[in-house]
Scaffold this motif. Structure first.
Motif, PDB file in Angstrom:
ATOM      1  N   ASN A 164       8.773  24.428  -5.455  1.00  0.00           N
ATOM      2  CA  ASN A 164       7.976  23.162  -5.689  1.00  0.00           C
ATOM      3  C   ASN A 164       8.607  22.068  -6.353  1.00  0.00           C
ATOM      4  O   ASN A 164       8.244  21.074  -6.427  1.00  0.00           O
ATOM      5  CB  ASN A 164       6.848  23.401  -6.248  1.00  0.00           C
ATOM      6  N   CYS A 165       9.718  22.392  -7.032  1.00  0.00           N
ATOM      7  CA  CYS A 165      10.610  21.307  -7.719  1.00  0.00           C
ATOM      8  C   CYS A 165      11.264  20.572  -6.941  1.00  0.00           C
ATOM      9  O   CYS A 165      11.795  20.640  -5.951  1.00  0.00           O
ATOM     10  CB  CYS A 165      11.962  22.297  -8.681  1.00  0.00           C
ATOM     11  N   GLY A 166      10.816  19.298  -7.311  1.00  0.00           N
ATOM     12  CA  GLY A 166      11.660  18.240  -6.564  1.00  0.00           C
ATOM     13  C   GLY A 166      10.485  17.827  -5.452  1.00  0.00           C
ATOM     14  O   GLY A 166      11.077  16.647  -4.778  1.00  0.00           O
ATOM     15  N   ILE A 167       9.501  18.438  -5.244  1.00  0.00           N
ATOM     16  CA  ILE A 167       8.719  18.046  -4.239  1.00  0.00           C
ATOM     17  C   ILE A 167       7.256  17.747  -4.814  1.00  0.00           C
ATOM     18  O   ILE A 167       6.867  16.500  -4.205  1.00  0.00           O
ATOM     19  CB  ILE A 167       8.427  19.259  -3.194  1.00  0.00           C
ATOM     20  N   ILE A 168       6.802  18.518  -5.718  1.00  0.00           N
ATOM     21  CA  ILE A 168       5.424  17.872  -5.907  1.00  0.00           C
ATOM     22  C   ILE A 168       5.325  17.499  -7.304  1.00  0.00           C
ATOM     23  O   ILE A 168       6.574  17.483  -8.132  1.00  0.00           O
ATOM     24  CB  ILE A 168       4.561  19.337  -6.289  1.00  0.00           C
ATOM     25  N   ASN A 169       4.444  16.446  -7.452  1.00  0.00           N
ATOM     26  CA  ASN A 169       4.433  15.788  -9.023  1.00  0.00           C
ATOM     27  C   ASN A 169       4.137  16.868  -9.881  1.00  0.00           C
ATOM     28  O   ASN A 169       2.853  17.462 -10.124  1.00  0.00           O
ATOM     29  CB  ASN A 169       3.281  14.709  -8.705  1.00  0.00           C
ATOM     30  N   PRO A 170       4.895  16.978 -10.994  1.00  0.00           N
ATOM     31  CA  PRO A 170       4.789  18.120 -11.906  1.00  0.00           C
ATOM     32  C   PRO A 170       3.697  17.534 -12.906  1.00  0.00           C
ATOM     33  O   PRO A 170       3.118  18.486 -13.677  1.00  0.00           O
ATOM     34  CB  PRO A 170       6.029  18.133 -12.748  1.00  0.00           C
ATOM     35  N   GLU A 171       3.206  16.477 -13.023  1.00  0.00           N
ATOM     36  CA  GLU A 171       2.193  15.788 -13.835  1.00  0.00           C
ATOM     37  C   GLU A 171       0.811  16.082 -13.260  1.00  0.00           C
ATOM     38  O   GLU A 171      -0.220  15.554 -13.717  1.00  0.00           O
ATOM     39  CB  GLU A 171       2.561  14.738 -14.656  1.00  0.00           C
ATOM     40  N   SER A 172       0.691  16.647 -12.112  1.00  0.00           N
ATOM     41  CA  SER A 172      -0.695  16.461 -11.287  1.00  0.00           C
ATOM     42  C   SER A 172      -0.931  17.984 -10.777  1.00  0.00           C
ATOM     43  O   SER A 172      -0.297  18.484 -10.147  1.00  0.00           O
ATOM     44  CB  SER A 172      -0.442  15.873  -9.923  1.00  0.00           C
ATOM     45  N   ILE A 173      -2.132  18.473 -11.616  1.00  0.00           N
ATOM     46  CA  ILE A 173      -2.539  19.890 -10.976  1.00  0.00           C
ATOM     47  C   ILE A 173      -3.002  19.966  -9.496  1.00  0.00           C
ATOM     48  O   ILE A 173      -3.147  21.065  -9.281  1.00  0.00           O
ATOM     49  CB  ILE A 173      -3.519  20.559 -12.052  1.00  0.00           C
ATOM     50  N   GLU A 174      -3.408  18.586  -9.223  1.00  0.00           N
ATOM     51  CA  GLU A 174      -4.221  18.729  -7.900  1.00  0.00           C
ATOM     52  C   GLU A 174      -3.053  18.886  -6.995  1.00  0.00           C
ATOM     53  O   GLU A 174      -3.411  19.688  -5.946  1.00  0.00           O
ATOM     54  CB  GLU A 174      -4.523  17.196  -7.594  1.00  0.00           C
ATOM     55  N   GLU A 175      -1.880  18.550  -7.163  1.00  0.00           N
ATOM     56  CA  GLU A 175      -0.709  18.801  -6.190  1.00  0.00           C
ATOM     57  C   GLU A 175      -0.394  20.021  -6.177  1.00  0.00           C
ATOM     58  O   GLU A 175      -0.271  20.700  -5.110  1.00  0.00           O
ATOM     59  CB  GLU A 175       0.397  17.695  -6.401  1.00  0.00           C
TER      60      GLU A 175
ATOM     61  N   ASP B  24       0.935  -1.177   0.038  1.00  0.00           N
ATOM     62  CA  ASP B  24      -0.092   0.128   0.124  1.00  0.00           C
ATOM     63  C   ASP B  24       0.984   1.413  -0.136  1.00  0.00           C
ATOM     64  O   ASP B  24       1.037   2.033   0.970  1.00  0.00           O
ATOM     65  CB  ASP B  24      -0.859  -0.007   1.125  1.00  0.00           C
ATOM     66  N   ILE B  25       1.629   1.494  -0.982  1.00  0.00           N
ATOM     67  CA  ILE B  25       2.456   2.628  -1.281  1.00  0.00           C
ATOM     68  C   ILE B  25       2.324   3.465  -2.442  1.00  0.00           C
ATOM     69  O   ILE B  25       1.976   2.886  -3.508  1.00  0.00           O
ATOM     70  CB  ILE B  25       3.889   2.177  -1.278  1.00  0.00           C
ATOM     71  N   ASP B  26       1.952   4.612  -2.242  1.00  0.00           N
ATOM     72  CA  ASP B  26       1.781   5.663  -3.420  1.00  0.00           C
ATOM     73  C   ASP B  26       3.062   6.021  -4.084  1.00  0.00           C
ATOM     74  O   ASP B  26       3.742   6.888  -3.361  1.00  0.00           O
ATOM     75  CB  ASP B  26       1.030   6.884  -2.925  1.00  0.00           C
ATOM     76  N   LEU B  27       3.065   5.556  -5.332  1.00  0.00           N
ATOM     77  CA  LEU B  27       4.363   5.817  -6.022  1.00  0.00           C
ATOM     78  C   LEU B  27       4.332   7.045  -6.818  1.00  0.00           C
ATOM     79  O   LEU B  27       3.569   7.088  -7.707  1.00  0.00           O
ATOM     80  CB  LEU B  27       4.900   4.655  -6.665  1.00  0.00           C
ATOM     81  N   GLN B  28       5.145   8.093  -6.699  1.00  0.00           N
ATOM     82  CA  GLN B  28       5.028   9.435  -7.457  1.00  0.00           C
ATOM     83  C   GLN B  28       6.300   9.730  -7.940  1.00  0.00           C
ATOM     84  O   GLN B  28       7.370   9.345  -7.607  1.00  0.00           O
ATOM     85  CB  GLN B  28       4.404  10.272  -6.383  1.00  0.00           C
ATOM     86  N   ILE B  29       6.097  10.702  -8.848  1.00  0.00           N
ATOM     87  CA  ILE B  29       7.373  11.343  -9.548  1.00  0.00           C
ATOM     88  C   ILE B  29       7.435  12.862  -9.194  1.00  0.00           C
ATOM     89  O   ILE B  29       6.459  13.311  -8.731  1.00  0.00           O
ATOM     90  CB  ILE B  29       7.616  11.217 -11.056  1.00  0.00           C
ATOM     91  N   ALA B  30       8.742  13.354  -9.320  1.00  0.00           N
ATOM     92  CA  ALA B  30       8.948  14.681  -9.032  1.00  0.00           C
ATOM     93  C   ALA B  30       9.961  15.159  -9.759  1.00  0.00           C
ATOM     94  O   ALA B  30      10.554  14.610 -10.411  1.00  0.00           O
ATOM     95  CB  ALA B  30       9.141  14.908  -7.376  1.00  0.00           C
TER      96      ALA B  30
END
Lengths: 160, 580
Positions: free
Chosen positions: B106-117, B33-39
């Protein structure tokens, strides 16, 4: 290449027909489609768009992205930016030339590799860097660069 | 639990894709149960690939991660422990804390492909407020208060440009983002585009609102495929959310934007050349005036700013111009992003308040010089800038102080050079660049840079003549005065600054035919040090021209045959091949 082959381009010309400001986009998509921009293709674009052939040729030769000759299956872009230069990108170029038996700007006889020097790939902190098609390789040594090319050669010979 | 993989161009080049796929594979196989994201890129490029493990409020950063480490990292994470061997060092973590990140917040912290983040951390709130306040003048006033200056090179006050475009009478108006980051050695714009594209979009909408422009165009380098991909995605998301399009936030203000990919020409960073390129022409500069604010793209009022400039805008509107202006020096406000590269231990992107000493950036944040060699110079401003010598290492990094040294702030590239870098060769490198990139429109730039390059080539080739230095100086002045645009006017700077601070190096090349840094191959010689040579013969085998031979038990290099390729020097395991 025959003239009728150029008809693949028609939907693109249709998409951009509204304005002459789209010439660069047309050339980019045409190159994406054919791999390069043969002179006959430039003439075809001129006929279809009513932009002067001389202007199209002028634009196509102004920007480094456009090429009027075919390239190999693998385009090696060797970064020659400042950081790469300071970190001996010259030695990488020598190693790659040595491995492929060509010099900058040429394509190998088997049509596999084309070697181009480029200004900066923007991965300066990993210098020296090269990009082969869409993959970036960083912190290269001459040996490493040779190894990467040998691996591609090996993969290709297997596929044949 | 969440795991974030640094997935910018530099992370990918270092192997982030393999790491991501391994994580994906294991999470799937073990049904975790791990949410895998990119930044995007956090800026510590020398430590890539980097992953962050979020266990509730606790964040653990692992560096130089390889797929082999994933097992251990996952196992520790599941037990709420840390895989100590791979954790970022205290020292590197402090470097991150020493920075003040605004453009890169926000660079390296949020997911750049998600407007919600982006919206979850207050994204698009600034533009919403601007539009609901219905006062474009207030926006410009806030930017004026912040003291924000153009981050692309010239450092022109942003509010002034916006105000000029606002007061310009033509319609429609255009707002353009210059993302043609051509300066070799700078990559902060790429990082923003790849790591936080929504910040750029928001900055452009705010700019558009302030001056009454309804269309934004981002001119991006074709060499940045990932940046284009992420920005495209972000624009689509913004349209879906209604942040771009008609009647934004219920007002009568419309704004939409599009991307125009450049086709590879350095001169297109110059604003009038960029406009020509946008119009589908050869990217050749035009005479100013008229300025773009009056007659720009298709002869309509146009405002052009750099990516990093736009990346500061939403923050300023949210936090107030005053808090931005509280950082920096009297004339250079706020923070600036620098790209640290070259012979430096910890290369990457750093953002610090203006006015910090150059020494702090190079030694405290950058960790000093690679292999503990001696710093010789820091090149700033790329082909338009110059080399700042070690003696000026305490210079305050702000627009005025950097300009006073002969270099320029430019877009913030800092290429560090050590004692093995030849300054004449460096000047030649830049002239070679500007000569190739000159658009050819004006004679001073087209022929002048060529003539300067010829002189530099002959100096490096050991054929320098008495009077060459004076000739370079004369040409430099003529080109600076006569060239049409910024490219030509600044092209002589690398030569002038190296002549100013390293004149003796030029003199050694010309009069003594030696290269003190042992770089210029025509001026160096290779010798075998007999006391170190073990006669293994590896140099003999590696020599491409058979210039090395063994006679009576000693290995010798035939100086007549030697082409000075340096292969013997590189391959000798005993450091017995000396270069002089």
């Amino acid at each position: 290449m025959k003239c009728k082959d150029f008809q693949m381009l028609d939907p693109i010309l249709e998409k951009y027909k509204e304005s002459s400001t789209n010439l660069i986009s047309i050339l980019q998509e045409a190159q994406g489609l054919y791999g390069y921009l043969p002179l006959e293709l430039l003439d075809y674009i001129a006929q279809k768009t009513n932009i002067k052939a001389s202007k199209i040729h002028g634009v196509a030769t102004f920007y480094t992205q456009f090429r009027l000759h075919p390239i190999g299956k693998y385009l090696i872009m060797l970064c020659q930016g400042t950081a790469c230069h300071v970190n001996s990108s010259k030695l990488i170029e020598e190693a790659v030339c040595d491995e492929l038996g060509i010099i900058e700007g040429q394509t190998t006889e088997d049509g596999l590799f084309t070697l181009n020097n480029v200004a900066c790939l923007g991965c300066c902190s990993l210098s020296p860097v090269m990009m082969i098609n869409d993959t970036t390789y960083g912190q290269l040594t001459p040996e490493e660069a040779k190894k990467i090319i040998r691996e591609i050669k090996k993969k290709e010979s297997k596929e044949v | 639990m969440k795991i974030v993989v640094g997935y910018g161009s530099c992370g990918l080049a270092a192997g982030a894709k393999d790491v991501y796929e391994e994580l994906e594979d294991q999470i799937h196989k073990k049904n975790l149960d791990i949410d895998l994201q990119i930044a995007g890129c956090i800026g510590m490029c020398h430590l890539e690939p980097i992953i962050d493990v979020y266990d509730k409020d606790d964040i653990t950063t692992y560096v130089k991660v390889s797929p082999q480490m994933i097992d251990e990292i996952l196992l520790s994470a599941l037990n709420h422990k840390k895989a100590k061997n791979y954790i970022i060092s205290e020292e590197d973590l402090n470097i991150l804390h020493e920075q003040k990140r605004i453009a890169l917040r926000n660079c390296g912290i949020i997911n750049p492909e998600s407007i919600e983040e982006y919206t979850s951390i207050g994204g698009y709130e600034a533009i919403k407020k601007c539009i609901l306040d219905k006062d474009p003048d207030k926006v410009i006033e806030e930017i004026k208060l912040s003291g924000l200056r153009g981050r692309g090179g010239a450092g022109f006050p942003t509010w002034f440009k916006w105000n000029a475009a606002k007061n310009s009478l033509g319609s429609p108006k255009y707002i353009v983002c210059n993302a043609d980051e051509g300066d070799p050695g700078a990559f902060m714009d790429r990082s923003v585009l790849e790591g936080d594209p929504h910040t750029l979009i928001e900055g452009m909408i705010i700019g558009g609102f302030s001056m009454g422009a309804n269309e934004g165009i981002v001119y991006v380098r074709a060499e940045y495929p990932l940046a284009i991909k992420r920005l495209k995605k972000a624009i689509l998301q913004a349209r879906e959310k209604g942040v771009l399009g008609k009647n934004l936030f219920g007002s009568d203000f419309d704004f939409d934007m599009r991307i125009k990919a450049g086709a590879g020409a350095f001169v297109c960073g110059e604003e009038t050349a960029l406009i020509a390129s946008l119009e589908g022409e050869r990217g050749m500069p035009r005479l100013k005036p008229p300025f773009p604010a009056e007659k720009g793209y298709l002869q309509y009022p146009t405002n052009i700013n750099n990516v990093e400039t736009f990346a500061n805008v939403a923050w300023i509107l949210q936090n107030g111009g005053k808090s931005f202006a509280s950082m920096g020096t009297q004339k250079s406000k706020g923070t600036k992003v620098f790209a640290l590269t070259g012979k430096i231990k910890k290369g990457g992107l750093v953002e610090v308040p203006m006015g910090v000493p150059l020494r702090k950036i190079i030694f405290d944040i950058g960790g000093g010089i690679k292999d503990d060699k001696k710093l010789k110079a820091v090149q700033m401003g790329g082909p338009s800038g110059g080399c700042i010598p070690l003696s000026l290492i305490d210079t305050s990094v702000d627009y005025e102080s950097i300009t006073a040294t002969g270099a320029i702030m430019g877009s913030g590239g800092m290429v560090v050079m050590d004692e093995t870098t030849c300054m004449v060769d460096m000047a030649r490198f830049f002239l070679d660049f500007t000569c190739k990139e000159s658009c050819g429109k004006c004679i001073h730039c087209r022929i002048g840079t060529k003539r300067m390059l010829e002189v530099l080539n002959r100096i490096c080739d050991g054929k320098g003549k008495n009077g060459d230095i004076e000739l370079l100086e004369d040409l430099a002045v003529q080109i600076k005065e006569g060239a049409l645009c910024g490219l030509g006017q600044t092209a002589p700077n690398p030569v002038l600054t190296t002549l100013k601070y390293f004149r003796e190096e030029y003199e050694k090349h010309i009069y003594e035919k030696t290269c003190p840094a042992h770089t210029c191959s025509a001026l160096i010689h290779y010798h075998i040090k007999e006391d170190l040579c073990r006669k293994c013969g590896i140099c003999i085998r590696s020599c491409p021209v058979d210039a090395i031979s063994k006679k009576d038990g000693t290995v010798l290099i035939d100086q007549q045959k030697c082409i000075k390729c340096g292969k013997c020097h590189t391959v000798c395991p005993f450091h017995a091949v000396d270069r002089k």
